[in-house]
Write an enzyme that holds these catalytic residues in place. Structure first.
Site, PDB file in Angstrom:
ATOM      1  N   ASP A   1     142.964 -10.940 -72.236  1.00  0.00           N
ATOM      2  CA  ASP A   1     142.511 -12.285 -72.577  1.00  0.00           C
ATOM      3  C   ASP A   1     143.512 -13.276 -71.987  1.00  0.00           C
ATOM      4  OD1 ASP A   1     140.843 -14.244 -74.149  1.00  0.00           O
ATOM      5  OD2 ASP A   1     142.787 -14.572 -75.119  1.00  0.00           O
TER       6      ASP A   1
ATOM      7  N   GLU B   1     138.004 -11.506 -68.620  1.00  0.00           N
ATOM      8  CA  GLU B   1     136.889 -12.420 -68.835  1.00  0.00           C
ATOM      9  C   GLU B   1     136.669 -13.259 -67.589  1.00  0.00           C
ATOM     10  OE1 GLU B   1     135.434 -15.570 -72.306  1.00  0.00           O
ATOM     11  OE2 GLU B   1     137.508 -14.896 -72.186  1.00  0.00           O
TER      12      GLU B   1
ATOM     13  N   CYS C   1     134.194 -10.130 -84.618  1.00  0.00           N
ATOM     14  CA  CYS C   1     135.157  -9.257 -85.290  1.00  0.00           C
ATOM     15  C   CYS C   1     135.195  -7.921 -84.570  1.00  0.00           C
ATOM     16  CB  CYS C   1     134.779  -9.063 -86.753  1.00  0.00           C
ATOM     17  SG  CYS C   1     135.828  -7.867 -87.631  1.00  0.00           S
TER      18      CYS C   1
ATOM     19  N   CYS D   1     134.116  -4.886 -87.356  1.00  0.00           N
ATOM     20  CA  CYS D   1     132.749  -4.672 -87.820  1.00  0.00           C
ATOM     21  C   CYS D   1     131.691  -5.259 -86.897  1.00  0.00           C
ATOM     22  CB  CYS D   1     132.574  -5.252 -89.221  1.00  0.00           C
ATOM     23  SG  CYS D   1     132.690  -7.065 -89.283  1.00  0.00           S
TER      24      CYS D   1
ATOM     25  N   CYS E   1     138.050 -11.747 -91.301  1.00  0.00           N
ATOM     26  CA  CYS E   1     136.602 -11.495 -91.332  1.00  0.00           C
ATOM     27  C   CYS E   1     136.169 -11.173 -92.766  1.00  0.00           C
ATOM     28  CB  CYS E   1     136.287 -10.327 -90.392  1.00  0.00           C
ATOM     29  SG  CYS E   1     134.526  -9.901 -90.320  1.00  0.00           S
TER      30      CYS E   1
ATOM     31  N   CYS F   1     134.669  -8.767 -93.718  1.00  0.00           N
ATOM     32  CA  CYS F   1     134.843  -7.328 -93.962  1.00  0.00           C
ATOM     33  C   CYS F   1     136.259  -6.989 -94.403  1.00  0.00           C
ATOM     34  CB  CYS F   1     134.491  -6.533 -92.712  1.00  0.00           C
ATOM     35  SG  CYS F   1     135.680  -6.695 -91.357  1.00  0.00           S
TER      36      CYS F   1
ATOM     37  N   ASP G   1     143.818 -14.058 -80.153  1.00  0.00           N
ATOM     38  CA  ASP G   1     143.880 -13.586 -78.781  1.00  0.00           C
ATOM     39  C   ASP G   1     143.817 -12.067 -78.688  1.00  0.00           C
ATOM     40  OD1 ASP G   1     144.126 -16.223 -77.939  1.00  0.00           O
ATOM     41  OD2 ASP G   1     146.307 -16.192 -78.070  1.00  0.00           O
TER      42      ASP G   1
END
Length: 403
Positions: free
Chosen positions: A192, A276, A328, A331, A347, A349, A356
């Site tokens: 990233d 990316e 996330c 999950c 999250c 979860c 990052d």
């Protein structure tokens, strides 16, 4: 694979004068050829062919008093200047007709003698060579000392002599290289890219952003202020221009060296690298433009790509619209929004994420999914129109018979 190897040249005073003469002749031939084609177009005449153009602006021009000095330089330099013009026209025509992908290419423009960067090219037909003593022999220029930082892997097909804005001379060779696969490793990494940290990998490593331009701003500002105080056309102004160019060259060299070392380490330690597909051009139109340009993401990603191809590694870019930061990695839940000021989040979860690192993990997962898709199709099924019963458009649910 074709690669370009660049070495520093150290010509003496006579050779610098000969190179300046060659730079000027190549520029004049390029401009004469462009002017001839523009004049023919404005007069409604047919497009001047490559052969006819060479005859006009080189062969016949040498016989005239106004262009007789073109014979003082190697003919290969003049022919390559016209080859650059012809290539520029072909790219322009392919762009306007839609045969060339990417951004539109403008028509060729005249070269200026005020441009601080000059270049000429010698092909194999020009009989340039490397002497036994390690000097570069150029026709009608002489044997120029070269600082060989590494050996050439094969015989070069051409050499471009460049004078940059800082007054430095370089020899840029184009050579054919063979792939050199590295031993396979098990590690794969997602990267990233950002501004706070230049690169964050999926294993949690963070590479600080060196910010070469920001660190050199004070020195650059002083050099630019000294330049603005000089008189145009004076010798002091010429010296000040070189000082500014050298300051910028140091920044560019440091950024390039950093990108080479980091990309080489990532290629050596990982079998697959995923990044990316950032829209650098779009980000450069925001208030972060200076920081985006200072980071040099495009240069770094380009190095990763060609080094992966050469050393037998896998390299891929994931879709720039992939929500790597909002998803996330534990999950797969997608957050509604994720402002830039949110650097860590939890999250529902229960998984706590560094923004990052979580994005890098998702980039790795998306890259693996695309690469391991054996059928060659997209990983996620495309959107489709649901049947009426599935969409819930009926007031009564459909009846199902028990078997």
């Amino acid at each position: 694979m074709r690669l370009r190897y660049r070495y520093r040249l150290y010509p003496d005073a006579a050779q610098r004068e000969a190179l300046a003469r060659a730079f000027g002749c190549a520029r004049v031939v390029f401009n004469d050829g462009l002017r001839a084609r523009q004049t023919a177009y404005e007069a409604g005449l047919p497009y001047v062919s490559d052969g006819e153009l060479s005859k006009r602006v080189i062969t016949e021009a040498k016989k005239t008093p106004q262009r007789s000095w073109l014979g003082e330089v190697s003919a290969a330099v003049l022919q390559q200047a016209l080859a650059d013009l012809n290539a520029a026209y072909r790219a322009f025509f392919a762009s306007i007709t839609g045969r060339r992908k990417g951004p539109k290419v403008a028509a060729p423009r005249f070269r200026s003698k005020k441009d601080r960067r000059q270049a000429i090219r010698f092909t194999r037909n020009a009989r340039f060579s490397v002497t036994a003593g390690g000097r570069l022999r150029l026709p009608k220029i002489g044997e120029v000392p070269v600082r060989w930082s590494r050996t050439l892997p094969s015989e070069p097909s051409s050499v471009t002599v460049i004078k940059d804005a800082a007054g430095r001379y370089f020899a840029s060779f184009v050579v054919e290289t063979t792939d050199e696969p590295l031993p396979q490793v098990a590690a794969e990494v997602g990267i990233d890219l950002g501004l706070t940290h230049f690169a964050v990998t999926s294993d949690g490593s963070k590479v600080d952003n060196p910010r070469f331009l920001r660190r050199a701003e004070r020195r650059l500002r002083k050099a630019q202020q000294a330049l603005s105080r000089t008189v145009k056309g004076s010798n002091n102004r010429a010296k000040a221009v070189v000082k500014v160019a050298r300051a910028h060259a140091r920044v560019a060299d440091a950024r390039r060296d950093f990108a080479h070392k980091l990309s080489a380490a990532l290629i050596r330690d990982n079998q697959a690298i995923y990044v990316e597909n950032l829209s650098v051009r779009g980000l450069a139109r925001t208030k972060l433009a200076k920081s985006v340009h200072d980071a040099g993401w495009s240069q770094f990603v380009g190095m990763l790509e060609y080094k992966a191809a050469r050393y037998g590694r896998t390299f891929a870019k994931i879709d720039r619209w992939f929500p790597s930061s909002k998803r996330c990695s534990a999950c797969g839940a997608l957050a509604d929004k994720m402002p830039l000021n949110v650097r860590s989040w939890t999250c529902p979860c229960g998984a706590a994420h560094d923004r990052d690192v979580n994005a890098a993990i998702n980039i790795l997962a998306a890259g693996r999914a695309d690469r391991l898709n054996a059928c060659g199709g997209t990983v996620r099924p495309p959107l489709a129109v649901a049947r009426p019963g599935e969409a819930g458009t009926h007031s009564k649910p459909p009846a199902f018979s028990a078997a």
